[in-house]
Design a protein around this motif. Structure first.
Motif, PDB file in Angstrom:
ATOM      1  N   GLY A  36       0.811  -1.213   0.000  1.00 52.01           N
ATOM      2  CA  GLY A  36       0.000   0.000   0.000  1.00 52.01           C
ATOM      3  C   GLY A  36       0.848   1.268   0.000  1.00 52.01           C
ATOM      4  N   PRO A  37       0.198   2.405  -0.048  1.00 52.57           N
ATOM      5  CA  PRO A  37       0.921   3.692  -0.120  1.00 52.57           C
ATOM      6  C   PRO A  37       1.567   4.044   1.215  1.00 52.57           C
ATOM      7  N   ASP A  38       2.785   4.579   1.154  1.00 51.96           N
ATOM      8  CA  ASP A  38       3.430   5.048   2.405  1.00 51.96           C
ATOM      9  C   ASP A  38       4.287   6.298   2.133  1.00 51.96           C
ATOM     10  N   GLY A  39       3.884   7.056   1.113  1.00 49.11           N
ATOM     11  CA  GLY A  39       4.639   8.262   0.771  1.00 49.11           C
ATOM     12  C   GLY A  39       4.447   9.365   1.806  1.00 49.11           C
ATOM     13  N   GLY A  40       5.560   9.976   2.223  1.00 46.09           N
ATOM     14  CA  GLY A  40       5.501  11.039   3.223  1.00 46.09           C
ATOM     15  C   GLY A  40       5.283  12.420   2.608  1.00 46.09           C
ATOM     16  N   GLN A 139      -7.021   2.039  -3.248  1.00 48.24           N
ATOM     17  CA  GLN A 139      -6.142   1.667  -2.140  1.00 48.24           C
ATOM     18  C   GLN A 139      -4.662   1.848  -2.459  1.00 48.24           C
ATOM     19  N   THR A 140      -4.329   2.077  -3.722  1.00 50.07           N
ATOM     20  CA  THR A 140      -2.919   2.286  -4.078  1.00 50.07           C
ATOM     21  C   THR A 140      -2.767   3.527  -4.965  1.00 50.07           C
ATOM     22  N   PRO A 141      -3.069   4.702  -4.395  1.00 48.57           N
ATOM     23  CA  PRO A 141      -2.886   5.920  -5.205  1.00 48.57           C
ATOM     24  C   PRO A 141      -1.406   6.110  -5.565  1.00 48.57           C
ATOM     25  N   ARG A 142      -1.169   6.428  -6.835  1.00 55.45           N
ATOM     26  CA  ARG A 142       0.206   6.581  -7.303  1.00 55.45           C
ATOM     27  C   ARG A 142       0.533   8.049  -7.614  1.00 55.45           C
ATOM     28  N   TYR A 143      -0.091   8.914  -6.875  1.00 53.10           N
ATOM     29  CA  TYR A 143       0.150  10.344  -7.081  1.00 53.10           C
ATOM     30  C   TYR A 143       0.280  11.031  -5.716  1.00 53.10           C
ATOM     31  N   ALA A 144       0.897  12.177  -5.726  1.00 56.12           N
ATOM     32  CA  ALA A 144       1.061  12.978  -4.510  1.00 56.12           C
ATOM     33  C   ALA A 144       1.046  14.457  -4.911  1.00 56.12           C
ATOM     34  N   GLN A 145       0.946  15.305  -3.923  1.00 51.76           N
ATOM     35  CA  GLN A 145       0.899  16.740  -4.210  1.00 51.76           C
ATOM     36  C   GLN A 145       2.296  17.321  -4.424  1.00 51.76           C
TER      37      GLN A 145
END
Length: 335
Positions: A36-40, A139-145
């Motif tokens: 799953g996503p764990d990007g900070g 459940q697995t977004p592959r984008y961030a701001q």
């Protein structure tokens, strides 16, 4: 304090830092098929902050460096780790500094107390990592701001002296000479108008180790309120003084007329200046004999009324202690 290293008006360009990008990292671990996503999140960009410093008395340190840039925020990482914030930049300014926007000439704020901090350029916010965008259906977004850009602006820093007493008078009235006699300041003194082109500050040592600060402002000329001569470049310094000491030489053609011109220029610049405590000192009075001085007193009593005045001579050291006593009582009426 000398004139050469006094700077009271500078323009600076400041730029805050950009915010760091959020991470779109997906968790990877042995035996964990779908972590799953764990990007900070990205870190905040650095601010540009002005800070008051009572130990400074001039803006000369901005004369040689006028561009300031804060650090950028770092990007977010894996395991929901947030990027480091960008380094803030602190600009130390003397008390009495007025900050204006260069484009609009709008006054933003004034720094008047030691340690006071004001942000003039806000650092950009860091972007959110993909951890924040997970939902039941995604459940697995592959984008961030991305991070928000910092801001860049031009500022005018304008210093208004914080002194207890302001010396007001025409050029060549003897203001610098008086300052050199009652303080340890060493202003430029010469027998021609506009010897003083920059304000000078001096500390007057009074009885029982007490003291107060006096400012020698460059001489006023008729039309100064409209910017004639040195104009607004020195009139703004008078706004901060709690007491005004008018210096008029005894050899003036008309003392009352000279006093009226000075009052008129102050009123045109800022009517509130006339609400300040005033004391008139007739300088260069060592050239007067007793009979002439008594004659002048009768005329001045009728003209000045309740406005206090006294005769002094900086060169002959006459009336100097009485002048200090009068100023001290005006500054400390309850003591």
């Amino acid at each position: 304090m000398t004139e050469g290293n006094f700077t009271d008006y500078v323009k600076v360009l400041v730029a805050s830092g950009n915010g760091g990008k959020g991470s779109s990292h997906l968790h990877r671990e042995k035996f964990v098929e779908k972590g799953g996503p764990d990007g900070g999140d990205g870190g905040r960009g650095g601010h540009i902050i002005l800070r008051g410093n009572e130990n400074l008395w001039t803006l000369i340190h901005f004369k040689y460096q006028r561009h300031f840039k804060a650090g950028h925020g770092e990007h977010g990482g894996s395991s929901r780790s947030t990027g480091a914030d960008g380094a803030d930049v602190f600009l130390e300014v003397p008390l009495g500094t007025v900050v204006k926007d260069f484009e609009t000439d709008q006054v933003l704020f004034e720094i008047t107390t030691h340690g006071e901090e004001r942000i003039v350029a806000q650092g950009g916010k860091g972007g959110l990592g993909n951890w924040h965008f997970r939902t039941a259906t995604n459940q697995t977004p592959r984008y961030a701001q991305p991070g928000i850009q910092g801001e860049e602006r031009e500022l005018l820093l304008e210093l208004k002296l914080l002194a207890d007493v302001g010396l007001v008078g025409f050029p060549n009235a003897g203001k610098s000479t008086l300052l050199s006699v009652i303080t340890s300041a060493k202003p430029k003194i010469a027998d021609y108008p506009f010897t003083t082109l920059k304000p000078n500050l001096g500390i007057v040592q009074y009885r029982d180790f007490k003291s107060f600060v006096i400012a020698d402002i460059p001489g006023i000329i008729e039309g100064a309120a409209e910017g004639k001569g040195l104009g607004h470049y020195f009139l703004r310094h008078i706004e901060r003084n709690s007491t005004l000491l008018f210096l008029i030489p005894a050899d003036s053609k008309d003392i009352s007329e000279e006093y009226e011109i000075l009052l008129n220029e102050l009123q045109k610049y800022n009517p509130e200046l006339l609400d300040k405590e005033r004391l008139v000192a007739i300088s260069k009075s060592d050239m007067l004999d007793g009979e002439l001085k008594e004659l002048m007193k009768r005329e001045l009593d009728m003209y000045f009324g309740k406005t206090p005045y006294l005769f002094i001579s900086s060169v002959a050291q006459q009336g100097i202690q009485e002048l200090k006593d009068r100023l001290w009582l005006m500054l400390n009426p309850k003591i």
